[in-house]
Design an enzyme around this catalytic site. Structure first.
Site: not given
Length: 195
Positions: A61, A64, A82, A86
């Protein structure tokens, strides 16, 4: 503290980031949703060692955002995607324990609420005042995830350990819920002062 994590991760992951310079960071964001999904499936099936290994994939994670910043591919949509992914990951990582029968729903639900509120308050506050960083508080996402995986590790090592009527994961989730509530209150107070 979060900045220190990011700098350490960027240094450690530099050899991984460089070959990804031509990859769209949004693609990496979507690929980063695979480890939490695997974690969810593995916990449901009581494959806890596999779940721990899948959890390590959550480090993906970070990649990116690092690729986006390093190769100047930062976009508003990328940040939105993003953040959205999450929240999906948080849902999968936290509710896996309830769906897998390790933690009662009445313990999981408040933790999920305060986890989402912690992120929402920051996002909403920063959209109201872009000149202030609202990443304040005791328990941010990184710390929360570390504590969650630590609880699973303790359960694997000591499956019969109890604290009154709570197994080890439930006890840790209760503490984490209180810490997350405290963080929510910290962020609301900070937003009140800064907005």
């Amino acid at each position: 503290m979060l900045t220190a994590y990011k700098k350490l991760a960027e240094t450690a992951l530099e050899p991984v980031i460089q070959p990804l310079s031509k990859v769209n960071p949004n693609t990496l964001t979507l690929l980063g949703s695979i480890p939490p999904l695997l974690f969810f499936v593995f916990v449901l099936n009581h494959w806890y060692i596999a779940a721990l290994i899948a959890f390590l994939g959550n480090g993906f994670d970070l990649i990116d955002g690092m690729v986006a910043r390093k190769y100047n591919h930062v976009t508003n949509f990328g940040g939105f995607l993003d953040s959205t992914m999450d929240r999906v990951a948080d849902f999968l990582l936290i509710t896996a324990f309830a769906f897998g029968g390790l933690v009662r729903w009445e313990i999981v639900a408040p933790l999920l609420l305060f986890s989402f509120l912690t992120s929402y308050i920051r996002s909403r506050s920063e959209s109201a005042n872009r000149n202030v960083n609202f990443a304040v508080g005791l328990i941010a996402r990184t710390e929360r995830l570390i504590i969650i995986i630590f609880s699973l590790l303790l359960y694997i090592l000591f499956p019969t350990l109890k604290f009154g009527v709570f197994n080890v994961i439930e006890a840790i989730f209760l503490i984490l819920t209180l810490l997350s509530l405290f963080t929510v209150l910290q962020r609301v107070t900070y937003a009140y002062k800064k907005l």
